[in-house]
Design a protein around this motif. Structure first.
Motif, PDB file in Angstrom:
ATOM      1  N   LEU A   1       8.460   4.436   3.493  1.00 24.65           N
ATOM      2  CA  LEU A   1       9.715   4.382   4.207  1.00 24.65           C
ATOM      3  C   LEU A   1      10.400   2.264   4.372  1.00 24.65           C
ATOM      4  N   ALA A   2      10.093   1.485   4.324  1.00 28.06           N
ATOM      5  CA  ALA A   2      10.528   0.704   3.969  1.00 28.06           C
ATOM      6  C   ALA A   2      10.936  -0.345   2.281  1.00 28.06           C
ATOM      7  N   GLY A   3      10.362   1.102   1.621  1.00 27.18           N
ATOM      8  CA  GLY A   3      11.326   0.805  -0.267  1.00 27.18           C
ATOM      9  C   GLY A   3       9.944   0.921  -1.243  1.00 27.18           C
ATOM     10  N   GLY A   4       9.068   0.807  -0.593  1.00 29.73           N
ATOM     11  CA  GLY A   4       7.685  -0.212  -1.724  1.00 29.73           C
ATOM     12  C   GLY A   4       7.796  -1.737  -1.815  1.00 29.73           C
ATOM     13  N   ILE A   5       6.569  -1.289  -2.830  1.00 24.66           N
ATOM     14  CA  ILE A   5       6.455  -3.617  -2.820  1.00 24.66           C
ATOM     15  C   ILE A   5       7.154  -3.787  -3.732  1.00 24.66           C
ATOM     16  N   VAL A   6       7.579  -5.349  -3.516  1.00 20.98           N
ATOM     17  CA  VAL A   6       7.776  -5.639  -4.325  1.00 20.98           C
ATOM     18  C   VAL A   6       7.171  -6.042  -5.775  1.00 20.98           C
ATOM     19  N   GLU A   7       8.002  -6.305  -7.181  1.00 15.45           N
ATOM     20  CA  GLU A   7       6.714  -6.824  -8.310  1.00 15.45           C
ATOM     21  C   GLU A   7       6.482  -8.049  -8.047  1.00 15.45           C
ATOM     22  N   GLY A   8       4.603  -8.564  -8.179  1.00 19.41           N
ATOM     23  CA  GLY A   8       4.781  -9.057  -8.471  1.00 19.41           C
ATOM     24  C   GLY A   8       3.845  -9.768  -7.110  1.00 19.41           C
ATOM     25  N   ALA A   9       3.809  -8.454  -5.623  1.00 12.70           N
ATOM     26  CA  ALA A   9       3.189  -8.690  -4.869  1.00 12.70           C
ATOM     27  C   ALA A   9       1.769  -9.212  -4.190  1.00 12.70           C
ATOM     28  N   ASP A  10       0.755  -9.938  -3.767  1.00 12.49           N
ATOM     29  CA  ASP A  10       0.000 -10.061  -3.758  1.00 12.49           C
ATOM     30  C   ASP A  10      -0.576  -9.360  -2.555  1.00 12.49           C
ATOM     31  N   LEU A  11      -1.291  -7.832  -3.211  1.00 16.72           N
ATOM     32  CA  LEU A  11      -1.215  -6.834  -1.815  1.00 16.72           C
ATOM     33  C   LEU A  11      -2.551  -7.230  -1.289  1.00 16.72           C
ATOM     34  N   SER A  12      -3.539  -8.613  -2.071  1.00 16.51           N
ATOM     35  CA  SER A  12      -4.940  -8.825  -1.092  1.00 16.51           C
ATOM     36  C   SER A  12      -4.371  -9.522   0.050  1.00 16.51           C
ATOM     37  N   LEU A  13      -3.335  -9.969   0.383  1.00 15.31           N
ATOM     38  CA  LEU A  13      -2.685 -10.694   1.278  1.00 15.31           C
ATOM     39  C   LEU A  13      -2.536  -9.577   2.553  1.00 15.31           C
ATOM     40  N   ALA A  14      -2.127  -8.596   2.464  1.00 18.27           N
ATOM     41  CA  ALA A  14      -1.877  -7.340   3.135  1.00 18.27           C
ATOM     42  C   ALA A  14      -2.806  -7.402   4.775  1.00 18.27           C
TER      43      ALA A  14
ATOM     44  N   LYS B   1      12.151  -3.528   1.412  1.00 21.48           N
ATOM     45  CA  LYS B   1      13.491  -2.888   2.653  1.00 21.48           C
ATOM     46  C   LYS B   1      12.680  -3.895   4.457  1.00 21.48           C
ATOM     47  N   PRO B   2      12.589  -4.426   4.713  1.00 25.51           N
ATOM     48  CA  PRO B   2      11.515  -4.900   5.327  1.00 25.51           C
ATOM     49  C   PRO B   2      12.265  -5.226   6.952  1.00 25.51           C
ATOM     50  N   SER B   3      11.653  -4.710   7.672  1.00 20.12           N
ATOM     51  CA  SER B   3      12.272  -3.595   9.113  1.00 20.12           C
ATOM     52  C   SER B   3      11.694  -3.548   9.992  1.00 20.12           C
ATOM     53  N   VAL B   4      12.238  -2.915  11.554  1.00 16.76           N
ATOM     54  CA  VAL B   4      11.386  -2.172  12.210  1.00 16.76           C
ATOM     55  C   VAL B   4      12.162  -0.956  12.311  1.00 16.76           C
ATOM     56  N   TYR B   5      10.844  -0.173  12.095  1.00 19.69           N
ATOM     57  CA  TYR B   5      11.066   1.092  11.597  1.00 19.69           C
ATOM     58  C   TYR B   5      10.493   2.234  13.213  1.00 19.69           C
ATOM     59  N   GLN B   6      11.786   3.375  13.243  1.00 18.32           N
ATOM     60  CA  GLN B   6      11.311   4.458  14.650  1.00 18.32           C
ATOM     61  C   GLN B   6      10.288   5.424  13.574  1.00 18.32           C
ATOM     62  N   VAL B   7       8.729   5.488  13.343  1.00 20.87           N
ATOM     63  CA  VAL B   7       8.195   6.727  12.748  1.00 20.87           C
ATOM     64  C   VAL B   7       7.499   7.703  13.381  1.00 20.87           C
ATOM     65  N   PRO B   8       7.159   9.078  12.836  1.00 18.99           N
ATOM     66  CA  PRO B   8       6.583   9.965  13.689  1.00 18.99           C
ATOM     67  C   PRO B   8       5.540   9.441  14.415  1.00 18.99           C
ATOM     68  N   GLU B   9       4.804  10.064  15.416  1.00 17.89           N
ATOM     69  CA  GLU B   9       2.961   9.800  15.404  1.00 17.89           C
ATOM     70  C   GLU B   9       1.832  10.486  14.647  1.00 17.89           C
ATOM     71  N   GLY B  10       1.115   9.810  13.753  1.00 21.85           N
ATOM     72  CA  GLY B  10       0.418  10.425  12.722  1.00 21.85           C
ATOM     73  C   GLY B  10       0.688   9.500  11.471  1.00 21.85           C
ATOM     74  N   THR B  11       2.470   9.052  11.872  1.00 28.47           N
ATOM     75  CA  THR B  11       2.181   8.317  10.569  1.00 28.47           C
ATOM     76  C   THR B  11       1.521   7.313   9.611  1.00 28.47           C
ATOM     77  N   THR B  12       1.210   6.799   8.211  1.00 33.90           N
ATOM     78  CA  THR B  12       0.192   6.095   7.783  1.00 33.90           C
ATOM     79  C   THR B  12       0.559   4.924   7.156  1.00 33.90           C
ATOM     80  N   VAL B  13      -0.381   4.215   7.084  1.00 30.67           N
ATOM     81  CA  VAL B  13       0.404   2.870   6.259  1.00 30.67           C
ATOM     82  C   VAL B  13       1.253   3.334   4.997  1.00 30.67           C
ATOM     83  N   ALA B  14       0.498   4.223   4.099  1.00 36.66           N
ATOM     84  CA  ALA B  14       1.167   4.371   3.023  1.00 36.66           C
ATOM     85  C   ALA B  14       2.432   4.633   3.200  1.00 36.66           C
ATOM     86  N   GLU B  15       2.993   5.860   4.095  1.00 39.27           N
ATOM     87  CA  GLU B  15       3.724   6.387   4.704  1.00 39.27           C
ATOM     88  C   GLU B  15       5.120   5.553   4.895  1.00 39.27           C
TER      89      GLU B  15
END
Length: 474
Positions: free
Chosen positions: A306-319, A288-302
């Motif tokens: 919130l965006a639904g997680g990684i799609v299957e087969g995504a190359d995490l090294s490109l992040a 769910k790629p989008s713009v989000y409102q999150v509370p202060e202190g939110t981490t990358v993993a959180e």
């Protein structure tokens, strides 16, 4: 047999009978008034047995745990569950084998009962089971009320007052703080002294509360329903007589250290502020790629979650993580997702963008061989038609063999070739997915001078595809 003869026989058996009854006999240096005659006898009770004209058979005894009393000559007689008059009948029947029409009276002198009053659910008097302790009596009375002071219980025993701390017993299980009870004991459970405090801000039920003396900040917050999702636990403030006491309740176990969770005083106000909200973006290979409102202190993993997680087969090294000031940081997304406590799981700032793009090779197709401008082309859609692909490559050369073209595709680790007649495609006779190219596909045209299925041409197409994979990655 005459009454005199029976008494003579009784004298012979008296020693054995007294031995049988000695263990139940009770000395009573402080006589007390008998209890009501309709009371039911229970184990542990003390009863007075009177046999008229037989003083050696009259005595006070304690009812055993199995509900019996020892009687000279006849052994044990069960009296538990009987009223005193019924117990007298049972003893009379037992003695009738040795005495002529004995007259027996039973009085309940001391009942094995204890009372509990105060802050319990069912205050009253209860029969004590063998070796009962203070907590047993509390449980028989339904347990403590919510506002009971478990640490300040008083045990009243024959004019003495004994302090009982059942809060310590519940915490440690130490039996020394849970005394064994005796007949006639009385437990008094007082009400805890209460303080009036206010809990305001990001809690579920803000307002004024009555909390027990000794309650800590976290206790009051829990009584107010707990934190809301937007509560800033790191910046809780206690207002006391005009002074502000900062409290950090974001720690794993704030109750472990008193300085992190101080005790409250009457009139305190606990304020839980709201977290500042941030605007962040999560783009690319997430569900769910989008713009989000999150509370202060939110981490990358959180944010990724919130965006639904990684799609299957995504190359995490490109992040990558792009800051508002245009600075770009390489992001170890795999470690951030696998270990929330790692340094890679960065805390986001306002305006941050997490980007996880697709590999370039997955967004290109190739048109090679007998075309004017062959090569690899960026895809603007998920699939392109063969006709469009030929146009992007400048069209076929005059000597291209349109009837024997082929599409080379990559399916995981497998490479396949599909023959296609471009004459039918251009006439619209072949449609559907077979007449389209997807990411990574290569359309190959050969010239008429050499058969399109020749080993040389097929190897050339495969070599080109291998070069493409090597150049752009998988």
């Amino acid at each position: 047999m005459t009454r005199l003869a029976i008494r003579f026989l009784g004298a012979l058996l008296l020693t054995a009978g007294l031995a049988a009854g000695a263990r139940g006999e009770v000395a009573d240096p402080m006589p007390r008034a008998p209890l009501p005659a309709d009371a039911v006898i229970s184990p542990g009770d003390v009863i007075a047995i009177t046999v008229v004209g037989e003083p050696e058979l009259s005595r006070r005894v304690t009812v055993t745990d199995d509900g019996k009393v020892p009687i000279a000559f006849v052994g044990e007689v069960k009296v538990a569950g009987l009223k005193p008059a019924q117990a007298a009948d049972a003893i009379r029947q037992a003695l009738s084998r040795y005495l002529l029409k004995p007259e027996v009276a039973v009085d309940l002198v001391e009942a094995n009962r204890a009372s509990v009053f105060g802050r319990v659910l069912r205050p009253g008097t209860y029969v004590l089971p063998p070796r009962a302790r203070a907590m047993d009596l509390i449980q028989m009375a339904g347990g403590f009320e919510e506002n009971a002071d478990r640490a300040q219980i008083r045990l009243l025993r024959r004019g003495q007052t004994i302090a009982v701390d059942l809060a310590a017993f519940e915490a440690s299980g130490n039996a020394s703080t849970n005394p064994e009870l005796k007949a006639g004991d009385v437990l008094s459970v007082p009400e805890r002294a209460m303080l009036s405090v206010a809990v305001l801000g990001q809690v579920l039920r803000p307002g004024t509360l009555a909390v027990p003396v000794g309650a800590q900040v976290m206790d009051a917050i829990q009584m107010a329903g707990g934190f809301t999702e937007r509560a800033n636990r790191e910046r809780v403030v206690v207002l006391r007589n005009g002074a502000q006491i900062p409290v950090n309740l974001a720690l794993d176990q704030p109750t472990a250290v008193a300085e992190q969770n101080p005790a409250l005083m009457a009139g305190d106000t606990v304020t839980v502020p709201e977290k500042r909200m941030l605007t962040i973006s999560v783009l690319g290979q997430v569900l769910k790629p989008s713009v989000y409102q999150v509370p202060e202190g939110t981490t990358v993993a959180e944010a990724v979650a919130l965006a639904g997680g990684i799609v299957e087969g995504a190359d995490l090294s490109l992040a990558k993580l792009m800051r508002r000031d245009s600075a770009t940081e390489t992001l170890n997304l795999r470690e951030a997702l696998e270990n929330a406590n790692s340094a890679a799981n960065l805390v986001l700032q306002d305006g941050d963008t997490i980007s996880l793009p697709k590999p370039e090779v997955e967004r290109r197709f190739g048109v090679l061989g007998a075309v004017h401008a062959g090569g690899y082309f960026l895809m603007e859609r998920d699939r392109v038609t063969v006709t469009e692909a030929l146009a992007r490559a400048g069209g076929p050369v005059p000597d291209a063999d349109l009837k024997a073209a082929s599409i080379v595709r990559r399916d995981g680790d497998r490479i396949t070739r599909t023959a296609i007649d471009l004459r039918k495609v251009l006439k619209g006779e072949v449609q559907g997915e077979v007449a389209t190219l997807g990411p990574g596909d290569v359309l190959y045209l050969d010239t008429k001078q050499e058969p399109v299925l020749s080993r040389t041409n097929i190897l050339a197409a495969l070599g080109l595809l291998t070069s493409l994979i090597y150049a752009f990655g998988r």
